[in-house]
Design a protein around this motif. Structure first.
Motif, PDB file in Angstrom:
ATOM      1  N   VAL A 423       0.824  -1.214   0.000  1.00 53.88           N
ATOM      2  CA  VAL A 423       0.000   0.000   0.000  1.00 53.88           C
ATOM      3  C   VAL A 423       0.855   1.261   0.000  1.00 53.88           C
ATOM      4  N   THR A 448       2.559  -2.797   3.931  1.00 51.94           N
ATOM      5  CA  THR A 448       1.517  -3.703   3.429  1.00 51.94           C
ATOM      6  C   THR A 448       0.250  -3.589   4.272  1.00 51.94           C
ATOM      7  N   GLN A 452      -5.423  -5.131   1.027  1.00 49.58           N
ATOM      8  CA  GLN A 452      -4.983  -4.558  -0.245  1.00 49.58           C
ATOM      9  C   GLN A 452      -4.936  -5.614  -1.344  1.00 49.58           C
ATOM     10  N   THR A 453      -5.275  -5.197  -2.542  1.00 50.13           N
ATOM     11  CA  THR A 453      -5.144  -6.045  -3.738  1.00 50.13           C
ATOM     12  C   THR A 453      -4.477  -5.222  -4.834  1.00 50.13           C
ATOM     13  N   GLN A 455      -3.631  -3.042  -8.036  1.00 50.11           N
ATOM     14  CA  GLN A 455      -4.416  -2.073  -8.789  1.00 50.11           C
ATOM     15  C   GLN A 455      -3.990  -2.092 -10.252  1.00 50.11           C
TER      16      GLN A 455
END
Length: 717
Positions: A423, A448, A452-453, A455
């Motif tokens: 992130v 991290t 989060q995934t 983008q």
């Protein structure tokens, strides 16, 4: 070729009339006597090698002691000669130099990391005592690489890899660019002969088809400089095969897509003339943005000074131009070695030559406090391998990345899980954006978060293949549901265009015909643009997907062609029926259609014999001619479905969707559709422009395809 003492003395006397001929002859005789009875792998007397090394140093116009050291550099190691005897005959300085080269020869620079670090430390210690030690060693390696074919294949590979990894970068770091290029190319010949031969063949083909481009551009530059009253010499050359190969690998481009494979040097009489020459070049040729460096006002640490500019030359080709004075050029050719060069019997007083003592002190300053071998080794590599970025984790682990890498690449280099959960990042303890370019020696900390995934914008940020592949895989998994929904809209639009409905049974039939696992996989591939709606429609209703018999046959869609002459639409402008067109003939490839206003037609201005006056056939054409629309639309629920519906209602078939930019409120999408003619496309564009959710709309022409078109022209002319 230098084979006798007289030959060598004559070569040295050419730049140093005050040379100590007697001492050079004595060293020649002593070396020949010591190596008597020894032979190289090729069967030649061994002493031919030291003589060749001495000649290489003489070509660099180095001092007598360097040349004598070259003649004796293997005597202490391989013959009955001793340090004390060499010292007695040729002096303490020569003995120290010979001993230093001997110690370098015994270093195993390609060994394990710990041993390699120790040996690199010894190498830099030897360099700090007298840089001429490494100059002799580099010339020794250059001659060995020139004659490497006599070695066993496995030995060739070992020496070539060592040369590519250590000696070539070291030569470049010392400013000896010509030696770096030759060492790289000789190693490349061994490590990847097929690739090198392929590039050489392409060069030969290019020269046959386009003529001597170098001579033409060189003549043009000389004429422009003379007209402006700038006295200068101009030299042109094609870049080395390995240099071209490296660019192909870095830019992931084919040979035909590379533009700056030629380089030109302008040697002026003064620094002022350098900038005057730059003005002349930029007035005559178009400067390429972002491809300009002024190393005159900001010299490199090894003394290198020059202006670098890339311009668009003849026929749209990009060429690199280097502008420098003669004194700058001397340093550019020999680097730090310029400190020892002679001319007319005296040491050359070159104002740009770096004092090697200060240079070595600057280079090794950061290494002195490193007790850890691994840290020392990485510090050395930071200095030597400028095309790589060596950065560190918070725990001190070294991560090697290509130049231009970002924290995203760093995170994925550690672990895919770390990359996907990234992130943010801190560089040297300071929070930075993810698109920040990491520099050598920086410490990077990845921040991290579990939720989060990856983008989609990360694909533009990442530079490594590992990161891009992982991001695409994660995005595909995350967007599977979205692609399925989009696929449903595309299928509905395509089926309604032929008066049918995309029932579950119809889609199941299409999936089975296309050998897919199920309907969801079909819709996912349709939504992700892996398959077109035409393919799906044709799998269920092939008779409806065929062109109406009353429409103009695609094979006779163009009027003005010779019987049997085929045509293709140019990918740069993609002309549609209803547009004014011209044809360009290609040997063995038929005719390529261009819109009359296509920028690429300027390439053929001087070849009127290849132009054909053509027009589209009157009548109704089938909707099979692709064109791309560039839309910026509101990022709201159902908007994309509405767009697809409007396109289907207009009778056009969507062939591809490509999302090129996503923002929280808007996204940009390239919609490739198949039209009957220009009027149908314009009608659809008017309909789309009337939609309140469409913020911008234009016809899109792909610059990448334009580049392909240029490449095709260059390969065919």
């Amino acid at each position: 070729m230098t084979t006798t003492a007289d030959d060598l003395v004559t070569l040295v006397r050419g730049f140093n009339p005050k040379t100590n001929e007697e001492l050079i002859r004595d060293a020649f005789s002593y070396g020949a006597r010591m190596h008597e009875g020894q032979f190289r792998h090729s069967g030649e007397p061994y002493f031919t090698h030291p003589v060749a090394v001495a000649a290489i140093l003489a070509e660099q116009q180095l001092d007598d002691k360097s040349i004598i050291t070259a003649l004796l550099h293997d005597t202490i190691e391989d013959t009955p000669a001793s340090y004390s005897e060499v010292q007695e005959l040729f002096g303490h300085e020569v003995a120290e130099l010979v001993d230093g080269v001997t110690k370098l020869t015994n270093l195993q620079l390609n060994s394990t990391e710990t041993k390699q670090a120790e040996n690199f430390r010894k190498l830099f210690m030897a360099m700090s005592k007298d840089l001429r030690v490494i100059l002799v060693k580099l010339s020794d390696r250059l001659h060995n690489m020139r004659t490497i074919k006599a070695m066993r294949p496995e030995k060739q590979a070992q020496k070539a890899r060592e040369t590519m990894d250590i000696f070539a970068p070291l030569a470049g770091r010392m400013g000896m660019q010509w030696m770096r290029e030759e060492l790289e190319d000789l190693a490349f010949r061994v490590l990847n002969p097929d690739a090198r031969s392929s590039i050489m063949r392409r060069f030969i083909t290019l020269q046959k088809e386009a003529g001597d481009v170098i001579a033409r551009i060189t003549t043009d530059m000389r004429s422009e400089l003379e007209a402006a009253g700038v006295q200068a010499d101009v030299f042109g050359r094609a870049k080395k095969p390995y240099s071209i190969w490296r660019k192909m690998e870095e830019k992931e481009q084919s040979f035909s897509r590379l533009s700056d494979i030629y380089g030109f040097r302008i040697i002026t009489q003064s620094e002022e003339d350098c900038y005057r020459a730059l003005g002349v070049i930029h007035r005559r040729w178009r400067a390429v943005p972002g491809r300009f460096k002024d190393y005159i006002s900001q010299p490199k640490t090894n003394g290198y000074r020059s202006i670098h500019a890339t311009v668009s030359g003849r026929d749209g080709k990009r060429v690199e131009v280097q502008i420098r004075t003669q004194q700058m050029h001397d340093v550019a050719e020999t680097g730090v070695a310029a400190h020892w060069s002679y001319r007319d019997g005296v040491r050359t007083q070159n104002p740009f030559a770096v004092d090697p003592t200060k240079w070595i002190a600057q280079l090794t300053e950061q290494f002195d406090g490193e007790d850890d071998h691994g840290a020392f080794l990485e510090a050395v590599k930071l200095e030597m391998y400028a095309d790589k970025v060596f950065c560190f984790t918070p725990k001190g682990e070294v991560i090697k990345l290509p130049r231009g890498a970002t924290p995203i690449d760093f995170a994925y280099a550690i672990h895919t899980r770390i990359g996907s959960a990234c992130v943010g990042a801190k560089v040297d303890g300071i929070r930075v954006p993810l698109w920040t370019r990491i520099k050598n020696g920086q410490s990077v900390e990845v921040i991290t978060a579990e939720a989060q995934t990856p983008q989609v914008t990360w694909l533009d940020i990442a530079t490594t293949g590992k990161a891009k592949t992982a991001i695409r895989r994660a995005l595909r998994e995350e967007d599977r549901g979205r692609f399925i929904k989009l696929g449903q809209e595309l299928a509905r639009s395509a089926f309604e265009m032929v008066g049918k409905k995309p029932t579950d049974k119809a889609l199941a039939t299409a999936a089975r015909t296309l050998r897919l696992n199920d309907v969801d996989e079909l819709l996912e591939q349709l939504g992700s643009a892996e398959r077109t709606s035409r393919e799906v429609l044709n799998a269920v209703y092939p008779e409806l997907a065929e062109i109406d018999g009353d429409e103009v046959d695609r094979k006779r869609a163009v009027v003005g062609l010779q019987p049997g002459q085929s045509f293709d639409r140019a990918t740069c402008c993609e002309p549609l029926p209803g547009e004014r067109i011209v044809g360009i003939t290609f040997r063995g490839k038929g005719v390529t259609l261009h819109a009359i206003d296509c920028d690429r037609l300027s390439v053929y201005e001087e070849q009127p014999e290849r132009w054909l006056d053509l027009r589209w056939h009157d009548g109704s054409h089938p909707a099979v001619y692709g064109a791309t629309l560039d839309l910026t639309v509101a990022n709201d629920r159902g908007v994309l479905g509405r767009i697809c519906t409007l396109i289907g209602e207009a009778g056009a078939n969507i062939a591809d969707l490509n999302f090129v930019d996503r923002k929280p409120d808007f996204f940009r999408v390239l919609v490739r559709a198949e039209f009957r003619d220009l009027a149908q496309m314009h009608s659809l564009m008017l309909t789309l422009e009337a939609e309140s959710n469409v913020a911008a709309l234009s016809r899109y022409r792909d610059s990448g395809r334009q580049a392909d078109a240029i490449a095709a022209v260059e390969q065919t002319l």
